[in-house]
Write an enzyme that holds these catalytic residues in place. Structure first.
Site, PDB file in Angstrom:
ATOM      1  N   ASP A  16     -41.907  26.653  44.368  1.00 17.84           N
ATOM      2  CA  ASP A  16     -41.736  27.004  42.948  1.00 17.84           C
ATOM      3  C   ASP A  16     -43.050  27.286  42.202  1.00 17.84           C
ATOM      4  O   ASP A  16     -43.254  26.797  41.071  1.00 17.84           O
ATOM      5  CB  ASP A  16     -40.968  25.897  42.219  1.00 17.84           C
ATOM      6  CG  ASP A  16     -39.554  25.701  42.758  1.00 17.84           C
ATOM      7  OD1 ASP A  16     -39.155  26.447  43.665  1.00 17.84           O
ATOM      8  OD2 ASP A  16     -38.867  24.792  42.265  1.00 17.84           O
ATOM      9  N   LYS A 114     -33.155  29.026  44.774  1.00 15.45           N
ATOM     10  CA  LYS A 114     -32.334  27.833  44.587  1.00 15.45           C
ATOM     11  C   LYS A 114     -32.025  27.649  43.110  1.00 15.45           C
ATOM     12  O   LYS A 114     -32.709  28.207  42.255  1.00 15.45           O
ATOM     13  CB  LYS A 114     -33.030  26.596  45.155  1.00 15.45           C
ATOM     14  CG  LYS A 114     -34.377  26.292  44.537  1.00 15.45           C
ATOM     15  CD  LYS A 114     -35.081  25.162  45.280  1.00 15.45           C
ATOM     16  CE  LYS A 114     -36.417  24.797  44.659  1.00 15.45           C
ATOM     17  NZ  LYS A 114     -36.337  24.266  43.297  1.00 15.45           N
ATOM     18  N   CYS A 159     -39.382  18.845  42.587  1.00 17.13           N
ATOM     19  CA  CYS A 159     -38.972  19.741  43.676  1.00 17.13           C
ATOM     20  C   CYS A 159     -39.760  19.523  44.972  1.00 17.13           C
ATOM     21  O   CYS A 159     -39.196  19.637  46.062  1.00 17.13           O
ATOM     22  CB  CYS A 159     -39.059  21.187  43.214  1.00 17.13           C
ATOM     23  SG  CYS A 159     -37.881  21.543  41.875  1.00 17.13           S
TER      24      CYS A 159
END
Length: 213
Positions: A16, A114, A159
């Site tokens: 990310d 995601k 994450c």
């Protein structure tokens, strides 16, 4: 002697590294942009690189804006358990969802999106937050013969940590490169994440511990 010697059965997972998690973004992580040069260096040490990309529909249920009267960073309860409510971020197709412009990893072999299920948030690269809906990453890694996952990115305590835990849960060795990550640290979440990683058996290293860095 380096602790980690990159091997063909290693996969580097860059989590990310997107505009909304970097300075000026909708959910900026303190120092988030500082992970970019580390990620770029790491990507040149490993033969296989995977990127994850948070990819929410505009009405995602994890957004505080979807819950009138509740503010960002408050916690509510979804069917699968506690859920932090976030500012709207990484909305599909927006500049905020794009990768940081200085992220230079043309050798990446997979981009895994995601968080696109409207009613389920997704911290881990392996499972949605209901802990049962898979992303398919474990199968991809197994089919390609990977045994160890080395992680960097954003954010350490959400994450990255959830992905590392699930890597171990799925039968892989997990290594988190601490100086290649930055944390949100929401109400002690960083210490809690480190405790979970230690309990899971994930290793915490520095990029200097990796051969060739």
């Amino acid at each position: 002697m380096p602790l980690i010697d990159p091997h063909p059965t290693d996969a580097l997972l860059l989590v990310d590294i997107q505009n909304d998690f970097c300075p000026g973004g909708a959910l900026a992580v303190g120092g988030g942009g500082e992970v970019v040069p580390v990620a770029n260096r790491l990507a040149r040490l490993f033969g296989s690189v995977i990127l994850t990309q948070d990819w929410h529909p505009p009405d995602h249920r994890s957004f505080a804006s979807a819950h009138p009267g509740m503010s960002a960073f408050a916690t509510t309860t979804f069917a699968y358990g506690p859920q932090v409510l976030w500012p709207d971020h990484c909305v599909q197709g927006t500049q905020g969802a794009a990768f940081h412009p200085d992220l230079d990893v043309p050798m990446a072999q997979l981009v895994l999106r995601k968080g696109f299920h409207r009613g389920i948030d997704s911290y881990s690269a392996f499972f949605e937050n209901d802990r049962t809906t898979p992303t398919g990453l474990a199968g991809y890694l197994r089919e390609r013969g990977f045994r160890r996952v080395v992680l960097a990115g954003l954010a350490t305590d959400f994450c990255v940590a959830f992905s590392a835990e699930d890597a171990v849960r799925c039968g892989f060795e997990a290594v988190v490169v601490e100086d290649g990550c930055r944390a949100i640290d929401l109400q002690g979440s960083l210490d809690a994440a480190k405790a979970r990683l230690a309990s899971a058996g994930a290793r915490l290293v520095r990029s200097a511990d990796i051969a060739g860095s």
